[in-house]
Design a protein around this motif. Structure first.
Motif, PDB file in Angstrom:
ATOM      1  N   THR A   1     -14.644  40.987  95.300  1.00  0.00           N
ATOM      2  CA  THR A   1     -14.845  41.936  96.385  1.00  0.00           C
ATOM      3  C   THR A   1     -13.501  42.443  96.886  1.00  0.00           C
ATOM      4  OG1 THR A   1     -16.794  40.681  97.007  1.00  0.00           O
ATOM      5  CG2 THR A   1     -16.005  42.314  98.583  1.00  0.00           C
TER       6      THR A   1
ATOM      7  N   LYS B   1     -19.133  49.806  99.418  1.00  0.00           N
ATOM      8  CA  LYS B   1     -19.142  48.784 100.469  1.00  0.00           C
ATOM      9  C   LYS B   1     -20.545  48.517 101.003  1.00  0.00           C
ATOM     10  CE  LYS B   1     -17.652  52.074 104.096  1.00  0.00           C
ATOM     11  NZ  LYS B   1     -17.502  53.285 103.255  1.00  0.00           N
TER      12      LYS B   1
ATOM     13  N   THR C   1     -18.399  38.167  90.619  1.00  0.00           N
ATOM     14  CA  THR C   1     -18.084  39.402  91.328  1.00  0.00           C
ATOM     15  C   THR C   1     -16.806  39.226  92.139  1.00  0.00           C
ATOM     16  OG1 THR C   1     -20.432  39.920  91.501  1.00  0.00           O
ATOM     17  CG2 THR C   1     -18.965  41.070  93.029  1.00  0.00           C
TER      18      THR C   1
ATOM     19  N   GLY D   1     -14.794  46.019 101.073  1.00  0.00           N
ATOM     20  CA  GLY D   1     -16.189  45.637 100.914  1.00  0.00           C
ATOM     21  C   GLY D   1     -16.825  46.083  99.609  1.00  0.00           C
ATOM     22  N   SER D   2     -16.187  47.045  98.900  1.00  0.00           N
ATOM     23  CA  SER D   2     -16.749  47.406  97.592  1.00  0.00           C
ATOM     24  C   SER D   2     -16.459  46.280  96.602  1.00  0.00           C
ATOM     25  CB  SER D   2     -16.184  48.744  97.113  1.00  0.00           C
ATOM     26  OG  SER D   2     -14.786  48.719  97.159  1.00  0.00           O
ATOM     27  N   SER D   3     -17.220  46.254  95.490  1.00  0.00           N
ATOM     28  CA  SER D   3     -17.107  45.106  94.596  1.00  0.00           C
ATOM     29  C   SER D   3     -17.187  45.509  93.120  1.00  0.00           C
ATOM     30  CB  SER D   3     -18.214  44.107  94.896  1.00  0.00           C
ATOM     31  OG  SER D   3     -19.464  44.679  94.521  1.00  0.00           O
TER      32      SER D   3
END
Lengths: 302, 532
Positions: free
Chosen positions: B413, B305, B411, B417-419
């Protein structure tokens, strides 16, 4: 494609041959839809009273001439297909069907020259027609390059041998059918009218045997060539995949038929039944395995 | 064993001792009728294996069958239905058949050897009773007639033997020789097949472009009973690139047109480059490397994140499921805080279909899209292609399952919040390494079988006799007679030819004692067709 024209011509051949030998039990013609126009043409088989021999003779000659004409057209069709694709025309079921029927037709003509049993045409030609009809309607696909798995000179060797063997076996099966019909007539003690033009069942049996003796080693070679190719393509020469398995089944049935012929009490009927079983397995391998077991993926257009 | 004289099994006798029963059993087993039944059984026994999926041919289809028929599958298993060709009952059929074959070939080989060494059979006293019989008369004395007969027989490649007033001859021994060679070769074929299965091995390895492997490091492997990891040829293989071509248009659009794997190999001090394509394996010291499959490896980068890279540019192999390379795969990121895993469906050419949803309509990379779902937790299962979701928790977004589709360079997500980023898509090749021990003996046996078979079917065994006796009118009466063994196809023509040849050598008219031909009511088809 000349194939549609050929189918038309073959119908007349069948008609003509039918007049000579099968007025009683005429094969029912299957409708063939034109690949281009989509119109359906069905020819009704007119019932014919058996005329005196000269008339039948004339019909018979017409039939053979028409078969020759059909063969030439058919060959032209296969050759143009090969040219259109820029390779040997054996890349998919449509091409295989037209080539195999051409081979059978060629073997038939050669046979007619030397064996003088025109009735065999009455059995072979309808079968050819049916297969061709299937090819034009169901299996048709555009001429294209080969899938990579088939890009090998083994294609030539393996498919040529398999096709030749299939042609020989087709002829053998036709003789076997005639022989069985004829021997039933003989055992009843009267010769029905359709059987007048047939040779004695013993002779038909010999001709069937000759066809099988020719086809069996060729088929054996085809299976071996297939195994060598499989080793070169997949790293194993025998893996019991359905195609291989059905070749094996076909081979064993024909081996049994050849053995039966030399066994007391099996010659004629017993060996004939086994040969027809072998033929059924062969046909299933050519068509059934491709359509039902592998799925139609590789043969688009259906 | 196309036996001419057949030994039939006797009826079940009464009051035999064990030896008698054993003898009766052997007689029954080696009889022709039993061999026939066994052949039939063999053909029928092979059928189920082509209709049921086989473990050795297509394990994934077997698994699917087990899922679809939970009630039936155990029974199929009990009967060996998923491994028909290694099942005891299939083996029983062919082993009995081969036992029967041995029991038939050995005595026949002995007889045949004796026949080859012995002389042609003596002349029957009444030649006119044989299948074919011709009568000539000659002005030449009997001794000269017999001399001419010997010359004619030599020309016809007969072995002959002299008797006081006749010559006996036989030819076509090779027919039986071929027959025996064929059947012995079948036995050898079985032995070679078994030998290859004991010593051979087949391993599979998936390699992404830019990667390599050492031989022996397989994803899956099956070693023969006498082979093991110590037997593999020690080389390494590196895949530089895999070039793929597909049909672009027409009704075969999407059909594969070419695969070409460019590889580098090293083995000890030797190294080289090679192209591996279908039908063109690379051979390294008896191990053959085949290109048997291909697909896409998706290269992902996962960030936490805070945007810190957790796993960088790691390729994940997605396995193709259909002709348009709709592929399924998994991405496991145990390094992430608490563990993270993704399941994905990759479509090389995506189309949103109104009925089926997103599908792939072309096997090559035209509009690549990957559809992802995410899980938290660490998946400890061994497979790199699938997730075991039992201990994982599916990520949801406001109560709905989180799912995203991304293209190359894009990307997605996650709610926390991590992707995950799809950096690029590479191709992978599936290499199959096979050891070809046992191929050569098998091929030799097959060639031998084919040669024997052809010989035994095309040759014909013939016995002919020529007798010369002084006639009442001072001329010599010459008899030519023949007997076919087994089939008498073409015998008449051969006896005719022999009689004509003899007449020619004696300067006489050939006999015209032709028996009437077979009855055909159809006159001969004209040999010259109307031109087309």
């Amino acid at each position: 494609m000349a194939v549609y024209a050929l189918a038309m011509v073959c119908y007349f051949v069948e008609l003509a041959v039918g007049e000579v030998v099968v007025p009683a039990a005429a094969p029912v013609p299957a409708p063939v839809a034109a690949a281009s126009g989509g119109s359906t043409i069905t020819l009704a088989e007119p019932p014919v009273a058996v005329p005196a021999v000269p008339r039948g003779e004339r019909w018979g000659r017409t039939a053979v001439s028409l078969t020759v004409l059909a063969f030439v057209l058919h060959a032209a069709g296969v050759v143009t297909r090969g040219l259109a694709a820029g390779r040997a025309p054996w890349g998919n079921m449509y091409e295989f069907a037209i080539t195999a029927t051409l081979a059978a037709s060629g073997v038939l003509l050669l046979g007619l020259r030397s064996w003088r049993v025109r009735a065999v045409g009455a059995v072979v030609v309808p079968v050819l027609l049916l297969l061709l009809g299937l090819a034009v309607t169901v299996l048709y696909t555009d001429a294209e390059q080969l899938v990579p798995a088939l890009q090998s000179y083994w294609l030539w060797i393996h498919v040529t041998a398999a096709t030749l063997a299939a042609g020989g076996f087709t002829l053998g099966a036709a003789f076997t059918v005639l022989q069985m019909a004829r021997s039933r007539a003989e055992s009843r003690g009267r010769t029905p009218r359709w059987a007048v033009s047939l040779p004695a069942s013993e002779q038909l049996e010999r001709m069937a045997y000759r066809a099988h003796v020719f086809a069996f080693p060729v088929f054996t070679f085809a299976v071996m060539a297939g195994a060598i190719w499989a080793e070169n393509a997949w790293g194993r020469y025998w893996g019991w995949d359905p195609k291989e398995t059905w070749s094996f089944i076909t081979w064993v049935f024909y081996a049994a038929a050849l053995h039966a012929r030399a066994t007391a009490g099996w010659r004629g009927r017993g060996s004939g039944v086994l040969a027809l079983l072998g033929f059924a397995a062969l046909m299933f391998n050519l068509f059934g395995v491709n359509i039902w077991i592998t799925g139609l993926h590789s043969y688009a257009g259906v | 064993m196309v036996a001419v004289v057949e030994r039939t099994a006797s009826r079940t006798p009464k009051g035999l001792g064990p030896v008698g029963w054993a003898r009766w059993g052997w007689r029954t087993l080696t009889s022709m009728r039993t061999a026939l039944l066994l052949l039939l059984l063999l053909a029928l026994a092979a059928v189920p294996g082509s209709l049921l999926p086989q473990q050795g041919v297509n394990p994934s289809r077997v698994a699917a069958y087990r899922d679809e028929h939970p009630d039936l599958a155990p029974w199929v298993d009990r009967l060996g239905g998923f491994a028909v060709y290694s099942s005891p009952w299939f083996a029983a059929v062919y082993l009995l058949l081969f036992a029967s074959l041995i029991g038939c070939v050995v005595p026949r080989a002995r007889l045949h050897l004796r026949a080859i060494r012995s002389r042609p059979p003596a002349t029957p006293s009444r030649l006119e009773r044989l299948q074919e019989h011709r009568l000539l008369s000659s002005a030449a004395p009997a001794a000269d007639v017999l001399t001419a007969a010997r010359e004619a027989l030599d020309a016809g490649r007969y072995r002959h033997d002299d008797h006081p007033s006749s010559v006996a001859a036989e030819k076509g021994y090779l027919k039986e020789t071929g027959n025996l060679v064929f059947h012995v070769a079948l036995l050898l074929l079985l032995v070679a097949f078994a030998y290859g299965h004991l010593l051979g091995y087949t391993g599979n390895r998936v390699v992404t472009e830019g990667e390599g492997f050492g031989n022996g490091q397989y994803d899956s492997v099956s070693y023969g009973a006498s082979a093991g990891p110590g037997d593999v040829v020690p080389f390494t293989l590196h895949l530089d690139s895999l070039d793929v071509r597909y049909q672009q248009d027409g009704d075969q659009r999407g059909a594969p047109r070419g695969f070409d794997a460019k590889v580098r190999w090293t083995m000890g001090a030797r190294s080289g480059t090679a192209d591996i394509a279908p039908n063109e394996p690379l051979v390294v010291d008896g191990d053959k490397v085949f290109l048997t499959g291909n697909g896409y490896s998706l290269v992902f980068t996962v960030r936490d994140k805070d945007g810190t890279v957790v796993s960088k540019e790691r390729p994940s192999v997605f396995l193709p499921r259909d002709g348009n390379n709709t592929s399924i795969g998994a991405v496991k990121v145990p390094e992430a805080d608490g563990g993270l895993a993704f399941q994905g469906v990759f479509l090389p050419t995506e189309l949103m279909d109104s009925k089926q949803g997103p599908i792939s309509i072309f096997p090559d990379l035209l509009i690549p899209k990957v559809f992802l779902t995410a899980y938290t937790g660490v998946d400890a299962s061994a497979s790199v292609y699938t997730l075991d979701t039992t201990h994982l928790k599916q990520v949801s977004d406001n109560g709905v399952k989180w799912t995203r589709s991304i293209g190359i360079g894009e990307t997605a997500t996650l709610p926390d919040g991590s992707s995950i980023t799809l950096d690029t898509v590479r191709r992978f090749a599936n290499f199959q390494v096979s050891n070809s021990t046992g191929n050569l003996p098998t091929l030799a046996a097959a060639v031998l079988a084919l040669a024997g078979l052809t010989m035994s079917l095309l040759m014909r065994q013939r016995r002919v006799w020529v007798r010369a006796t002084p006639g009442a009118d001072g001329r010599t009466v010459v008899e030519v007679a023949g007997l076919g063994k087994g089939d008498s196809e073409g015998l008449r023509a051969e006896v005719d030819a022999l009689a004509a040849e003899l007449a020619r050598r004696l300067g006489e008219q050939p006999p015209d004692l032709r028996p009437p031909g077979p009855r055909t009511d159809t006159p001969q088809v004209a040999h010259r067709e109307e031109s087309t």
